[in-house]
Design an enzyme around this catalytic site. Structure first.
Site, PDB file in Angstrom:
ATOM      1  N   TYR A 141       0.820  -1.219   0.000  1.00 22.79           N
ATOM      2  CA  TYR A 141       0.000   0.000   0.000  1.00 22.79           C
ATOM      3  C   TYR A 141       0.853   1.267   0.000  1.00 22.79           C
ATOM      4  O   TYR A 141       0.348   2.364  -0.200  1.00 22.79           O
ATOM      5  CB  TYR A 141      -0.946   0.029   1.215  1.00 22.79           C
ATOM      6  CG  TYR A 141      -2.020  -1.039   1.188  1.00 22.79           C
ATOM      7  CD1 TYR A 141      -2.357  -1.700   0.013  1.00 22.79           C
ATOM      8  CD2 TYR A 141      -2.702  -1.394   2.335  1.00 22.79           C
ATOM      9  CE1 TYR A 141      -3.321  -2.687  -0.017  1.00 22.79           C
ATOM     10  CE2 TYR A 141      -3.684  -2.373   2.316  1.00 22.79           C
ATOM     11  CZ  TYR A 141      -3.983  -3.020   1.139  1.00 22.79           C
ATOM     12  OH  TYR A 141      -4.940  -3.992   1.114  1.00 22.79           O
ATOM     13  N   ASP A 224      -2.576 -17.950   1.720  1.00 25.13           N
ATOM     14  CA  ASP A 224      -3.793 -18.533   1.139  1.00 25.13           C
ATOM     15  C   ASP A 224      -4.229 -19.756   1.934  1.00 25.13           C
ATOM     16  O   ASP A 224      -5.414 -19.952   2.225  1.00 25.13           O
ATOM     17  CB  ASP A 224      -3.599 -18.855  -0.346  1.00 25.13           C
ATOM     18  CG  ASP A 224      -2.336 -19.669  -0.618  1.00 25.13           C
ATOM     19  OD1 ASP A 224      -1.451 -19.711   0.253  1.00 25.13           O
ATOM     20  OD2 ASP A 224      -2.237 -20.269  -1.707  1.00 25.13           O
TER      21      ASP A 224
END
Ligand code: NAD
Length: 367
Positions: A141, A224
């Protein structure tokens, strides 16, 4: 010994309503000789209305000095038309940035009485108590280069995942320190199978663990797989530490295991100050809920549990934090529900103030 200092920033919408209930809890502690030096100030739209800025410099300076900041919520439709630079949310972002709050703590705790609220089966979530620590000030970010530019006849969007060793090490330390105050287990999540930043993340977490925290149990998981395990059997975890991007996703996933937005506290921590306490901002996850503001319908529990986090992580009052969390649990077990927690037939919702009063009554009953 000086009293711990606390700056309260109620903010906008339901912020002041839920904060009034935290005040009752603080007052209750005062009657037992546990006193805090509490000051209160404006943030968000409330600060803009008075000062023309969502966070006055004096308020920022105060936030840097106190042991902990407790914030309600900011924002509301009235302020949607404001320029981006003075929107209520900018006040919150300034606090996080200037206090350098790099570790965002999002607990996912399921009170037995609310286990039916989860989208998962009751036995999967009942009694759940895990903590996700998300790195908050670096990663994809913030990394450079970033932007959208033209390459030939098409546009390309670019963001850069970038972590330094010291950025990883400090959030890893925050996770190990927390684990020592909880179940003494840390699971670090990244994508070391496909990302170099993930390889470095795993290496640094492993090094910090070996050098400084060998007593804490450490495991690693690809992010994940972590998402799958969080929905399959979340109770296998104690503390999860992960980067900004994966933490954004995993903390929302974990939070929703437990049901309502009105129940979710959070903390954002920075480096230790001279007195050894970390820079700290505590706030409920929810926003200012303009749709119910001023109606006495807001659930104050997220804000009260944020104060419980302050007791545990800023003031070293773990036993008092547990007492407060138990008071919340007992009130829920008695069947008290604010409107956001309704689901069972025949239950009449209680007001924000009645919920706060009931929690204080349970505190009194606990001594
Ligand atoms: P919100 O969290 O304010 O509300 C979402 C829904 O949840 C609403 O229906 C609301 O009534 C309900 N809700 C939220 N908290 C509740 C509580 N304690 N008790 C009962 N019900 C509750 O999110 P939103 O509607 O997307 O945003 C409203 C405003 O809040 C916007 O201006 C937004 O920018 C701001 N916001 C602020 C923060 C913050 O201060 N940290 C976070 C999110 C949104």
């Amino acid at each position: 010994m000086t009293n711990p200092s606390l700056l309260i920033l109620p903010g906008d919408g339901i912020g002041p309503e839920v904060m009034a209930e935290v005040r009752k809890v603080i007052d209750w502690y005062g009657t037992r000789g546990v006193t805090f030096d509490v000051s209160e100030d404006l943030v968000g739209g409330a600060a803009y209305d008075v000062h023309g800025t969502p966070l006055h410099d004096d308020t920022m300076a105060k936030a840097q000095e106190v042991d902990a900041v407790l914030l309600g919520a900011v924002g509301g439709p009235k302020y949607d038309v404001l320029d981006f630079s003075v929107k209520p949310e900018r006040g919150l972002l300034r606090l996080r940035k200037e206090m350098d709050l790099f570790a965002n703590l999002r607990p996912a705790q399921c009170f037995d009485a609310l286990a039916d609220f989860s989208s998962l089966k009751k036995d999967v979530v009942a009694g759940l108590d895990i903590m996700i620590i998300r790195e908050l000030t670096s990663g994809v970010y913030f990394g450079e280069p970033r932007g959208i530019h033209r390459e030939g006849n098409e546009r390309v969007g670019i963001n850069t995942q970038r972590y330094t060793e010291s950025e990883i090490a400090r959030v890893a330390r925050a996770a190990f320190e927390l684990a020592r105050k909880r179940g003494n287990k840390v699971c670090s999540m990244e994508k070391a199978n496909v990302m170099e930043s993930g390889i470095l993340w795993r290496d640094v977490v492993t090094e910090v663990h070996a050098a400084e925290y060998p007593d804490v149990e450490l495991s690693h998981m690809y992010a994940d797989a972590g998402a799958m395990q969080l929905t399959r059997w979340p109770k296998q975890f104690d503390v999860i530490v992960t980067d900004n991007l994966f933490g954004d996703l995993l903390s929302d996933l974990a939070a929703m295991l437990t049901g309502s937005l009105g129940m979710l506290p959070s903390a954002s921590l920075g480096l230790p100050m001279a007195n050894g306490r970390p820079k700290a901002l505590y706030e409920p996850v929810h926003g200012s809920a303009p749709d119910i503001a001023g109606q006495g319908k807001a659930n104050p529990i997220a804000c009260i549990l944020s104060f419980a986090m302050a007791l545990r992580y800023s003031f070293d009052m773990g036993a008092e934090a547990t007492r407060l969390e138990k008071a919340v649990e007992d009130v829920l077990a008695d069947g008290l529900r604010t409107a956001d927690l309704l689901g069972e037939e025949g239950v009449t919702p209680v007001s924000t103030a009645a919920m706060g009063d009931a929690i204080v009554a349970k505190l009194s009953a606990s001594v």
